[in-house]
Design a protein around this motif. Structure first.
Motif, mmCIF file in Angstrom:
data_model
loop_
_atom_site.group_PDB
_atom_site.id
_atom_site.type_symbol
_atom_site.label_atom_id
_atom_site.label_comp_id
_atom_site.label_asym_id
_atom_site.label_seq_id
_atom_site.Cartn_x
_atom_site.Cartn_y
_atom_site.Cartn_z
ATOM 1 N N SER A 1 0.831 -1.203 0.000
ATOM 2 C CA SER A 1 0.000 0.000 0.000
ATOM 3 C C SER A 1 0.867 1.254 0.000
ATOM 4 O O SER A 1 0.619 2.207 -0.754
ATOM 5 N N THR A 2 1.908 1.252 0.828
ATOM 6 C CA THR A 2 2.804 2.406 0.910
ATOM 7 C C THR A 2 3.518 2.642 -0.412
ATOM 8 O O THR A 2 3.630 3.783 -0.887
ATOM 9 N N ARG A 3 4.001 1.576 -1.046
ATOM 10 C CA ARG A 3 4.736 1.709 -2.298
ATOM 11 C C ARG A 3 3.823 2.224 -3.420
ATOM 12 O O ARG A 3 4.224 3.073 -4.221
ATOM 13 N N ILE A 4 2.609 1.709 -3.475
ATOM 14 C CA ILE A 4 1.668 2.157 -4.503
ATOM 15 C C ILE A 4 1.355 3.636 -4.331
ATOM 16 O O ILE A 4 1.313 4.409 -5.306
ATOM 17 N N ARG A 5 1.152 4.061 -3.096
ATOM 18 C CA ARG A 5 0.841 5.477 -2.852
ATOM 19 C C ARG A 5 2.033 6.362 -3.239
ATOM 20 O O ARG A 5 1.857 7.468 -3.750
ATOM 21 N N ALA A 6 3.243 5.866 -3.007
ATOM 22 C CA ALA A 6 4.424 6.639 -3.373
ATOM 23 C C ALA A 6 4.553 6.775 -4.890
ATOM 24 O O ALA A 6 5.156 7.734 -5.384
ATOM 25 N N ASP A 7 3.971 5.838 -5.619
ATOM 26 C CA ASP A 7 4.049 5.860 -7.087
ATOM 27 C C ASP A 7 2.812 6.477 -7.732
ATOM 28 O O ASP A 7 2.592 6.317 -8.935
ATOM 29 N N LEU A 8 2.004 7.167 -6.935
ATOM 30 C CA LEU A 8 0.750 7.706 -7.466
ATOM 31 C C LEU A 8 0.965 8.646 -8.656
ATOM 32 O O LEU A 8 0.097 8.791 -9.509
ATOM 33 N N ASP A 9 2.125 9.295 -8.708
ATOM 34 C CA ASP A 9 2.362 10.216 -9.810
ATOM 35 C C ASP A 9 2.323 9.495 -11.152
ATOM 36 O O ASP A 9 2.024 10.095 -12.185
ATOM 37 N N GLN A 10 2.608 8.183 -11.135
ATOM 38 C CA GLN A 10 2.546 7.403 -12.365
ATOM 39 C C GLN A 10 1.141 6.877 -12.646
ATOM 40 O O GLN A 10 0.790 6.615 -13.786
ATOM 41 N N THR A 11 0.333 6.716 -11.596
ATOM 42 C CA THR A 11 -0.990 6.136 -11.792
ATOM 43 C C THR A 11 -2.075 7.189 -11.973
ATOM 44 O O THR A 11 -3.166 6.869 -12.421
ATOM 45 N N GLU A 12 -1.781 8.459 -11.647
ATOM 46 C CA GLU A 12 -2.809 9.485 -11.774
ATOM 47 C C GLU A 12 -3.240 9.691 -13.220
ATOM 48 O O GLU A 12 -4.310 10.219 -13.490
ATOM 49 N N ARG A 13 -2.379 9.276 -14.145
ATOM 50 C CA ARG A 13 -2.745 9.411 -15.547
ATOM 51 C C ARG A 13 -3.853 8.440 -15.923
ATOM 52 O O ARG A 13 -4.468 8.590 -16.969
ATOM 53 N N MET A 14 -4.080 7.419 -15.089
ATOM 54 C CA MET A 14 -5.119 6.437 -15.352
ATOM 55 C C MET A 14 -6.413 6.902 -14.679
ATOM 56 O O MET A 14 -6.442 7.063 -13.458
ATOM 57 N N PRO A 15 -7.469 7.130 -15.438
ATOM 58 C CA PRO A 15 -8.722 7.634 -14.854
ATOM 59 C C PRO A 15 -9.242 6.733 -13.728
ATOM 60 O O PRO A 15 -9.404 5.536 -13.888
ATOM 61 N N GLY A 16 -9.482 7.290 -12.593
ATOM 62 C CA GLY A 16 -10.092 6.570 -11.482
ATOM 63 C C GLY A 16 -9.131 5.789 -10.613
ATOM 64 O O GLY A 16 -9.496 5.373 -9.513
ATOM 65 N N VAL A 17 -7.889 5.579 -11.071
ATOM 66 C CA VAL A 17 -6.975 4.744 -10.301
ATOM 67 C C VAL A 17 -6.571 5.428 -9.001
ATOM 68 O O VAL A 17 -6.523 4.793 -7.941
ATOM 69 N N ALA A 18 -6.289 6.720 -9.069
ATOM 70 C CA ALA A 18 -5.917 7.446 -7.851
ATOM 71 C C ALA A 18 -7.036 7.378 -6.817
ATOM 72 O O ALA A 18 -6.789 7.188 -5.625
ATOM 73 N N ARG A 19 -8.272 7.527 -7.274
ATOM 74 C CA ARG A 19 -9.414 7.424 -6.351
ATOM 75 C C ARG A 19 -9.478 6.026 -5.733
ATOM 76 O O ARG A 19 -9.723 5.868 -4.532
ATOM 77 N N LEU A 20 -9.254 5.018 -6.553
ATOM 78 C CA LEU A 20 -9.290 3.643 -6.060
ATOM 79 C C LEU A 20 -8.224 3.421 -4.991
ATOM 80 O O LEU A 20 -8.482 2.813 -3.949
ATOM 81 N N VAL A 21 -7.026 3.936 -5.237
ATOM 82 C CA VAL A 21 -5.945 3.786 -4.266
ATOM 83 C C VAL A 21 -6.315 4.468 -2.957
ATOM 84 O O VAL A 21 -6.117 3.920 -1.864
ATOM 85 N N ASN A 22 -6.876 5.667 -3.047
ATOM 86 C CA ASN A 22 -7.214 6.424 -1.834
ATOM 87 C C ASN A 22 -8.367 5.807 -1.069
ATOM 88 O O ASN A 22 -8.392 5.838 0.165
ATOM 89 N N ASP A 23 -9.342 5.249 -1.794
ATOM 90 C CA ASP A 23 -10.557 4.754 -1.141
ATOM 91 C C ASP A 23 -10.474 3.296 -0.702
ATOM 92 O O ASP A 23 -11.155 2.901 0.249
ATOM 93 N N VAL A 24 -9.675 2.505 -1.392
ATOM 94 C CA VAL A 24 -9.735 1.056 -1.193
ATOM 95 C C VAL A 24 -8.421 0.467 -0.673
ATOM 96 O O VAL A 24 -8.418 -0.381 0.225
ATOM 97 N N LEU A 25 -7.302 0.917 -1.227
ATOM 98 C CA LEU A 25 -6.039 0.259 -0.938
ATOM 99 C C LEU A 25 -5.424 0.767 0.357
ATOM 100 O O LEU A 25 -5.044 1.929 0.469
ATOM 101 N N ASP A 26 -5.375 -0.096 1.360
ATOM 102 C CA ASP A 26 -4.679 0.208 2.604
ATOM 103 C C ASP A 26 -4.125 -1.090 3.172
ATOM 104 O O ASP A 26 -4.169 -2.138 2.510
ATOM 105 N N GLU A 27 -3.604 -1.030 4.402
ATOM 106 C CA GLU A 27 -2.944 -2.205 4.976
ATOM 107 C C GLU A 27 -3.902 -3.350 5.275
ATOM 108 O O GLU A 27 -3.466 -4.469 5.552
ATOM 109 N N SER A 28 -5.213 -3.102 5.212
ATOM 110 C CA SER A 28 -6.180 -4.172 5.472
ATOM 111 C C SER A 28 -6.715 -4.796 4.182
ATOM 112 O O SER A 28 -7.480 -5.763 4.225
ATOM 113 N N THR A 29 -6.326 -4.275 3.034
ATOM 114 C CA THR A 29 -6.841 -4.758 1.760
ATOM 115 C C THR A 29 -6.282 -6.130 1.430
ATOM 116 O O THR A 29 -5.070 -6.355 1.544
ATOM 117 N N ASP A 30 -7.137 -7.041 1.026
ATOM 118 C CA ASP A 30 -6.702 -8.349 0.544
ATOM 119 C C ASP A 30 -6.238 -8.174 -0.902
ATOM 120 O O ASP A 30 -7.045 -7.979 -1.808
#
Length: 338
Positions: free
Chosen positions: A9-38
């Protein structure tokens, strides 16, 4: 997987600058991806999306999983080398003890690392039988030990024939996910060999928290355990905390799993050492007191694998059997300070 959720989760958030170009991915990371995500669930959902952006994010997530896991495996090896495979080496050597009266049929593993292979080749000078034709850097002349890597390995190079080495630079593996495709070579052959290997008396599950994500493996265990044409069902021993064994027993009652305290010659000693009571006294505890007792036993087992290995050695010593072998690896393990 649980130990990787937070760093992924930490690594993905650090790479958000690369994923923001993908529509909706940044929102998905912020809303869904955390240390409890399967992560296995999320990858499966993303792969089933018709959106190329989300499927691309699934590829990025798999890459991050691979990178984080490789880094942690290499860090463990670098910190502990040459003892990073010590418990595997002791386990293998235990089966060389004449008084044990057990034969090691082989290993099934879901792990991508090469620590087990290191124990076999470097500590025991034996060959690894991967179940399929694989080129290795060295070909020991001693007998081989089957190691069936059901989900592949970071030590394999995707080639024909597959090449294997004792590092994590390669990668011919089935990534995490609820549906793990295994219908193509080499995994179809490996899973077929696994069925044959499970024609056994005891299956020991070491360090694997069997759960719903492992449905294919659970199915393999059930069918080989209960649907054998002539043999009685084999025993499934869970070499893990009592909490883990109880969780597996609740989810899959038809496997009839044995926890450490259910294992003959070991269970009574485990109860006595941790609680200073007899098995009869333990059995008479109320559910609430039993739960507290199990927590006390688990607290004593910082590493259930090592604890179980030592208990196996103590059983042999109580039976006046030697734990000496040609290599002395198991004897050294028993003599080491706890």
């Amino acid at each position: 997987m649980a130990g990787l959720q937070e760093p992924i989760s930490t690594r993905i958030r650090a790479d958000l600058d690369q994923t923001e170009r993908m529509p909706g991915v940044a929102r998905l990371v912020n809303d869904v991806l955390d240390e409890s995500t399967d992560v296995e669930h999320l990858l499966t959902f993303l792969d089933e999306s018709p959106s190329q952006s989300y499927r691309a994010f699934a590829d990025a997530l798999r890459h991050t999983f691979s990178t984080v896991l490789r880094e942690q495996l290499d860090a463990a090896r670098n910190e502990l080398s040459p003892h990073h495979s010590a418990l595997y080496a002791a386990l293998i050597d235990m089966h060389e003890i004449p008084g044990l009266n057990e034969h090691l049929s082989g290993f099934l593993t879901l792990n991508y690392d090469v620590f087990l292979e290191h124990a076999i080749t470097d500590r025991h000078s034996k060959a690894v039988d991967y179940g399929v034709s694989i080129h290795t850097l060295a070909q020991p002349t001693n007998p081989s030990i089957p190691v069936l890597k059901l989900h592949g390995s970071f030590g394999w190079v995707r080639d024909w024939p597959i090449t294997a080495a004792l590092d994590h630079d390669g990668g011919f593996w089935i990534p995490p996910g609820i549906r793990k495709p295994k219908n193509e070579y080499p995994f179809n052959v490996i899973w077929g060999r696994a069925r044959e290997l499970l024609d056994c008396d005891i299956l020991r599950v070491i360090g694997c928290n069997l759960g719903p994500n492992d449905w294919d493996l659970i199915s393999l265990i059930f069918t080989t355990q209960h649907l054998h044409s002539s043999a009685m069902p084999y025993i499934v021993e869970i070499i893990a905390s009592l909490g883990t064994a109880s969780s597996i027993a609740r989810m899959f009652p038809y496997l009839g799993v044995h926890s450490l305290i259910d294992i003959p010659d070991i269970g009574d000693e485990v109860i006595s050492e941790a609680l200073a009571i007899s098995r009869d006294e333990y059995s008479s505890l109320t559910d609430m007191k039993r739960a507290d007792a199990d927590l006390a036993i688990d607290a004593r087992m910082r590493n259930p694998f090592a604890y179980w290995l030592r208990q196996k050695g103590e059983v042999l010593l109580r039976q006046n059997a030697t734990v000496a072998t040609a290599s002395g690896i198991f004897q050294d393990f028993m003599d080491a300070e706890v």
